[in-house]
Design a protein around this motif. Structure first.
Motif, mmCIF file in Angstrom:
data_model
loop_
_atom_site.group_PDB
_atom_site.id
_atom_site.type_symbol
_atom_site.label_atom_id
_atom_site.label_comp_id
_atom_site.label_asym_id
_atom_site.label_seq_id
_atom_site.Cartn_x
_atom_site.Cartn_y
_atom_site.Cartn_z
ATOM 1 N N ALA A 17 -20.925 -17.463 -9.890
ATOM 2 C CA ALA A 17 -21.224 -16.850 -8.603
ATOM 3 C C ALA A 17 -22.626 -16.243 -8.584
ATOM 4 C CB ALA A 17 -20.213 -15.770 -8.293
ATOM 5 N N GLU A 18 -23.353 -16.260 -9.723
ATOM 6 C CA GLU A 18 -24.683 -15.660 -9.678
ATOM 7 C C GLU A 18 -25.668 -16.692 -9.133
ATOM 8 O OE1 GLU A 18 -26.212 -12.663 -12.478
ATOM 9 O OE2 GLU A 18 -27.503 -14.319 -13.127
ATOM 10 N N TYR A 50 -23.971 -23.300 -1.283
ATOM 11 C CA TYR A 50 -24.122 -22.322 -0.206
ATOM 12 C C TYR A 50 -24.743 -22.899 1.054
ATOM 13 C CZ TYR A 50 -23.485 -19.244 -4.198
ATOM 14 O OH TYR A 50 -23.014 -18.635 -5.320
ATOM 15 N N ASP A 106 -21.601 -12.976 -3.091
ATOM 16 C CA ASP A 106 -22.292 -13.470 -4.286
ATOM 17 C C ASP A 106 -23.723 -12.953 -4.245
ATOM 18 O OD1 ASP A 106 -20.792 -16.794 -4.417
ATOM 19 O OD2 ASP A 106 -20.149 -14.840 -5.177
#
Lengths: 161, 251
Positions: A17-18, A50, A106
């Motif tokens: 999630a980073e 994303y 995130d």
């Protein structure tokens, strides 16, 4: 043992999630430069993970600790722009930057860089750099020729007849 | 000196004058080419106040044509075997020689001021590009044309616009980092990738600087006036020395 594996399994999604945040590299990303006096060119969040989500770039100006936010939509794949241009910064100032995807919470790591300084163009020394060899040769030889002709004229007028 | 030798000397004088007349006419033509400024780079020297390359070209136009006329007169004076005519010829040729020397030296020196290194051209570009004064408009037009035709950006490269403050940055710095003339264009003249160019995508912007082109054009003009002028002057020097010997042998 199983408990350790479960704990590790729970930690993994947090790593994925980073969001990656970095300044673009002229050699790798095909841009001229990423540090400008009033902007930064940052890498975009991953388009496949994303794409089309709204994101925010939070940036803090050090040392005044002024917080600002830029909202934008992450472009979907394939991406046409190489990166995200963060504009209207001050030159020679250090900034802290971080991405945040709305809704999913995130975030990326913090990126700290400084904008470049500008030199005033009046400081450029536009005086004569150096005299070229051609100019020296032409001047010397022509000056000698002019004097020689003058002497020759005087001699031929004086010593004639 | 015997009559035969004098006649031989007369023919030498006539031949050299004929060649010098042709060379003078060619100098006239080459100097017109420089004065016409086909590459349209005059504003770069005009705005800086150092336009003596073009002033030297104008002088060379007049001296080239004057050499042509005076050498034809010299052929006539040599044929007449007249002392008076030869003296007038020598004096007029010497005066034209002085002016042409001035032209050659001026052009060579001024070139060093303008394009010895890229500083003057770069400073002028940063100061006057996008400025609304008359000089600003001339410089903007000249640079836009050079950047689009020669496919270059800035004096030493696009980094000039980043490293230095400029009038362009003051006026348009919030939107554009460098002028759109730096961007690659399609054959329809539209910018190929405006967003990519504004951000600095290397494949959409011209990476090389324009100084090399400007330097080569101004050097070409200078060599036309100063080196060719120099070679005409050497020929004329030799002609005048022989003419002076001929003058001294006339009774």
């Amino acid at each position: 043992m199983l408990a350790v594996l479960f704990v590790l399994g729970m930690l993994c999604p947090l790593n994925f999630a980073e969001i990656e945040i970095r300044l673009l590299d002229p050699k790798i990303d095909g841009v001229l430069t990423s540090k400008f006096p009033n902007s930064f060119l940052l890498s975009l969040p991953n388009c496949s993970l994303y794409g089309d989500s709204s994101a925010e770039l939070l940036y803090t100006e050090l040392p005044s600790n002024e917080n600002k936010t830029e909202s934008f939509i992450v472009p979907s794949c394939p991406v046409s722009l190489p990166g995200f241009l963060l504009k209207n910064l001050k030159n020679g100032t250090t900034y802290n930057m971080q991405y945040k995807i709305a809704g999913v919470n995130d975030t990326s790591a913090n990126l700290t860089t400084t904008t470049t300084n500008v030199i005033d163009y009046q400081q450029i020394d536009s005086g004569l750099p150096a005299r070229s060899g051609a100019m020296v040769v032409i001047t010397v030889i022509l000056s000698v020729a002019m004097v020689a002709l003058l002497i020759g004229l005087i001699i031929s007028f004086l010593f004639s007849g | 000196m015997g009559a035969g030798a004098l006649t031989c000397l007369m023919f030498v004088v006539i031949a050299l004058n004929a060649i010098a007349a042709a060379a003078g006419l060619a100098l006239f033509a080459v100097a017109i080419w420089v004065a016409v400024d086909g590459y349209k780079l005059y504003p770069i020297s005009g705005v800086s106040g150092k336009d003596d390359i073009f002033a030297a070209a104008w002088i060379a136009i007049f001296t080239g044509f004057a050499f042509f006329l005076t050498c034809i007169y010299g052929i006539f004076a040599a044929l007449k075997r007249s002392r008076g005519f030869m003296m007038v010829y020598l004096i007029i040729m010497f005066i034209i020689f002085l002016f042409e020397c001035a032209s050659a030296i001026t052009a060579a020196t001024n070139r060093d001021y303008l394009v010895g290194n890229s500083n003057l051209v770069k400073k002028q570009m940063l100061q006057y590009f996008a400025d609304s004064s008359t000089q600003g408009k001339q410089i903007t037009q000249t640079w836009n044309r050079v950047m689009e035709q020669v496919e270059c950006c800035g004096a030493d490269g696009p980094s000039d616009w980043i490293q230095y403050n400029s009038t362009f940055k003051q006026m348009f710095g919030s939107t554009y980092i460098w002028p759109l003339s730096c961007c690659k264009r399609l054959s329809t003249f539209e910018v190929e990738d405006k967003e990519g160019c504004m951000v600095g995508k290397a494949s959409t912007i011209f990476p090389k600087g324009c100084f090399q082109h400007i330097e080569s054009v101004l050097s070409r003009y200078t060599w036309a006036v100063s080196w060719y002028g120099f070679s005409v002057l050497m020929l004329v020097f030799f002609t005048l020395v022989i003419a002076m010997i001929y003058y001294m042998q006339l009774e």
